[in-house]
Design a protein around this motif. Structure first.
Motif, PDB file in Angstrom:
ATOM      1  N   ARG A 349      76.352  61.124  44.141  1.00 43.43           N
ATOM      2  CA  ARG A 349      77.079  60.719  45.351  1.00 43.43           C
ATOM      3  C   ARG A 349      77.449  59.245  45.241  1.00 43.43           C
ATOM      4  N   PRO A 350      78.558  58.852  45.846  1.00 41.65           N
ATOM      5  CA  PRO A 350      78.949  57.436  45.773  1.00 41.65           C
ATOM      6  C   PRO A 350      77.917  56.534  46.457  1.00 41.65           C
ATOM      7  N   ILE A 351      77.599  55.399  45.805  1.00 36.90           N
ATOM      8  CA  ILE A 351      76.707  54.402  46.392  1.00 36.90           C
ATOM      9  C   ILE A 351      77.574  53.214  46.782  1.00 36.90           C
ATOM     10  N   ARG A 352      77.827  53.082  48.068  1.00 36.24           N
ATOM     11  CA  ARG A 352      78.786  52.101  48.569  1.00 36.24           C
ATOM     12  C   ARG A 352      78.278  50.674  48.392  1.00 36.24           C
ATOM     13  N   CYS A 353      79.235  49.737  48.242  1.00 35.53           N
ATOM     14  CA  CYS A 353      78.906  48.312  48.182  1.00 35.53           C
ATOM     15  C   CYS A 353      79.973  47.540  48.945  1.00 35.53           C
TER      16      CYS A 353
END
Length: 651
Positions: A349-353
């Motif tokens: 899953r995308p790990i947002r920054c």
């Protein structure tokens, strides 16, 4: 009788004659040659008095005394001898009633027996001592005044470092290591006072006094022939800069967290602040026990040394170490870039920054300067998944953990004050226990940005900056630089260089360049010092706590690590401010002021707005501060010290 028995008889006779001659000779020595014991036995009016030595003084790096000795007196009692005395008058002097007198006497008997000396009234205020001294003959031979050395702290600072002294407990007296002590003796209980107790304590002396028929002292017995002099304790010379320490405590006022500053060339600790802190004068004198209880119960936990004992996720301050491992393993080069468009997509899953657009992680220096989470998440995975170690489960995770241990993480470093916490570095065994063998590099991907399971102390963070600044080595952080008139090797271990194996100078230089970019054009510009090249790294660490059984996100911790000057480091520092948000907001400017003060011995007037902002800032959660009594205690201590009473008599 058989001729064979005669030699045996002669042997027995000779042994008996020899024993008799030995006894006679010893009696002759005691009664004729050595007059000491005979005289002392004959002198029924001679009393034996213990003379307590002056405890060693502690000086800072510039020779300033940061604690001193004051003389006070205990009233001690031997219950079996306390007969036919004017108890009413004694109670009047001590301002107690008959019930309290009986209670104290019973406590003395239960604690130490009827024929051994016990403290009846400790550390008497001057006015009480004066009245007792002129009337002591009325309360003898059961009671006696015994001088005590107590500590005073002119700078009212460094409480968690210096520690405090107190009366030895019955439990310690039963310990073989404390066989040289007697009931009523004082010793170091925490901090440097405890670690260097054998150096600071000195050696007790004995004085024999002649008394008249009213038990009043008349002078030394036999002109002091049998007395033994007390030997003062040895002084400690610290690497600590007391002015820097005071500045740090002021900057951290109304904040929760820590500052640790170290000289990377020696490992000497220049400052160690744990906040909120307390005036050390609170734990000396008549009301030490009462004040200790108040401090222990306070909601802000001032007795908890956060610099050594608190464990934090290091956040982005961890990224320089992630970079060093990747460079040393050869999984990246300094020019390695990673396309980050606002999230890391390498796992399920995308790990947002917070970043968007390209270019901010085009190489390692840029990634450090901009603190790109996606870049370091990926670099971490490249390191632990490296095939030369058989992948993460076979050897990659353990190899990574070995690097971290070499950096001083996951174990106690060995600082010379007690209570150090080793932090936490997860390894293969940790994840196998937690996930029953079902895990991979995405399970631990947050380690790459200093989150997840990794926990470090501020001391470990500062020591890591010493390693980077020195390009691969450190000395065990310590406070004591030298001991006066000491010829032992007590400090030898702090002079031993600890080398982090095989990481190249070029790898360190690449990371140092990236860290200077952090200050000059990246996230740490608030830590810049005019005329000084600084290497640093900001960190904003997620902060979660269990509230009512639920893991709840709270305001992030503000973190910053640095060293300066970058080309010839003289100071390495770590700052943690809990619940304060971005690392650049509080931790970075605090570190900058501390470094500038140390390097230039002053802070220029143009930085006064920054100083004012930090002095006035309050980041302690309101609910915690409302219940705290710490400020009122510290104000009372300061007022008492100003009036010249040394913090000894306030309630």
């Amino acid at each position: 009788m058989s001729v064979y028995n005669q030699p045996r008889r002669r042997v027995i006779q000779m042994i008996m004659i020899g024993m008799i001659l030995l006894i006679v000779a010893r009696l002759f020595v005691l009664q004729v040659v050595e007059k000491k014991y005979a005289k002392l036995a004959d002198a029924n009016a001679v009393s034996r008095k213990v003379v307590y030595p002056s405890r060693g003084i502690i000086f800072d790096r510039k020779g300033k005394s940061i604690l001193g000795n004051d003389a006070m007196y205990d009233l001690v009692v031997i219950p079996a001898n306390a007969k036919n005395i004017d108890t009413a008058y004694l109670c009047q002097i001590l301002n107690i009633d008959k019930e309290e007198y009986k209670k104290r006497m019973l406590t003395a008997i239960l604690k130490n027996g009827r024929v051994r000396q016990s403290v009846f009234a400790p550390l008497l205020p001057p006015e009480v001592f004066g009245r007792l001294q002129e009337s002591m003959y009325l309360f003898q031979p059961g009671f006696e005044l015994v001088q005590r050395q107590i500590r005073s702290y002119p700078y009212a600072a460094a409480a968690s470092i210096l520690g405090y002294i107190g009366e030895i407990s019955p439990q310690l007296l039963d310990n073989e290591a404390y066989k040289a002590y007697q009931m009523g003796d004082y010793l170091g209980l925490t901090g440097l006072e405890k670690t260097y107790e054998n150096v600071l304590m000195g050696q007790r002396g004995i004085q024999y006094l002649v008394k008249d028929n009213l038990n009043r002292p008349q002078g030394p017995y036999e002109n002091g022939e049998f007395d033994s002099a007390a030997v003062a304790g040895k002084n400690l010379r610290l690497s600590l800069d007391i002015e820097l320490q005071v500045l740090g405590e002021n900057l951290m006022k109304n904040k929760i967290g820590s500052i640790v500053a170290i000289d990377p060339t020696t490992g000497g600790i220049l400052a160690m602040v744990s906040s909120p802190t307390f005036d050390p004068n609170l734990l000396t004198g008549s009301y030490r026990s009462a004040n200790f209880s108040r401090l222990y119960q306070d909601t802000t936990k001032p007795l908890f040394n956060r610099a050594l004992q608190a464990r934090y996720p290091p956040g982005s301050t961890f990224k320089p170490m992630i970079a060093l491992v990747a460079l040393d393993e050869g999984v990246i080069t300094p020019s390695y870039g990673y396309p980050c468009g606002g999230a890391y997509y390498g796992c399920s899953r995308p790990i947002r920054c917070t970043h968007s657009g390209g270019g901010h992680a085009a190489n390692l220096r840029l990634a450090l300067a901009n603190s790109c989470n996606s870049y370091f998440s990926h670099v971490y995975r490249l390191s632990v998944d490296a095939q030369k170690f058989g992948g993460i489960k076979i050897g990659g995770m353990q190899k990574w953990a070995d690097y971290m241990h070499a950096f001083g993480f996951g174990h106690r470093i060995g600082v010379d004050v007690p209570g150090e916490n080793g932090g936490l570095i997860p390894d293969s065994a940790f994840y196998n226990r937690r996930y029953k063998g079902s895990w991979n590099s995405c399970t631990s991907v947050f380690l790459g940005i200093g989150q997840g399971e990794v926990l470090l102390t501020p001391l470990q963070m500062a020591n890591a900056m010493c390693i980077v600044a020195n390009k691969g080595y450190y000395y065990i952080p310590h406070f004591v630089r030298s001991i006066d008139n000491d010829d032992t090797d007590l400090l030898a271990k702090y002079k031993e260089k600890h080398v982090v194996a095989h990481i190249s100078d070029s790898a360190y230089q690449t990371v140092i360049n990236g860290m200077t970019d952090v200050i000059e054009r990246g996230t740490g510009r608030k830590a810049a010092i005019e005329g000084v090249r600084v290497g640093g790294k900001t960190g904003t660490a997620e902060n979660k706590a269990i509230i009512n059984g639920v893991l709840t996100a709270q305001k992030d911790h503000s973190m910053f690590v640095a060293f300066a000057p970058a080309d010839n480091p003289k100071i390495a520092i770590a700052v943690v401010v809990e619940n304060a948000g971005f690392g650049a907001t509080y931790a970075a400017p605090i570190a900058s002021l501390m470094m500038e003060k140390y390097l230039k011995d002053s802070i220029p007037a143009k930085r006064n707005p920054v100083v004012k902002f930090l002095l006035e800032a309050n980041t302690i959660p309101p609910a915690m501060q409302q219940k705290s009594k710490l400020d009122s205690l510290n104000r009372k201590a300061a007022a008492t010290l100003k009036n010249g009473a040394g913090g000894r008599t306030f309630r």
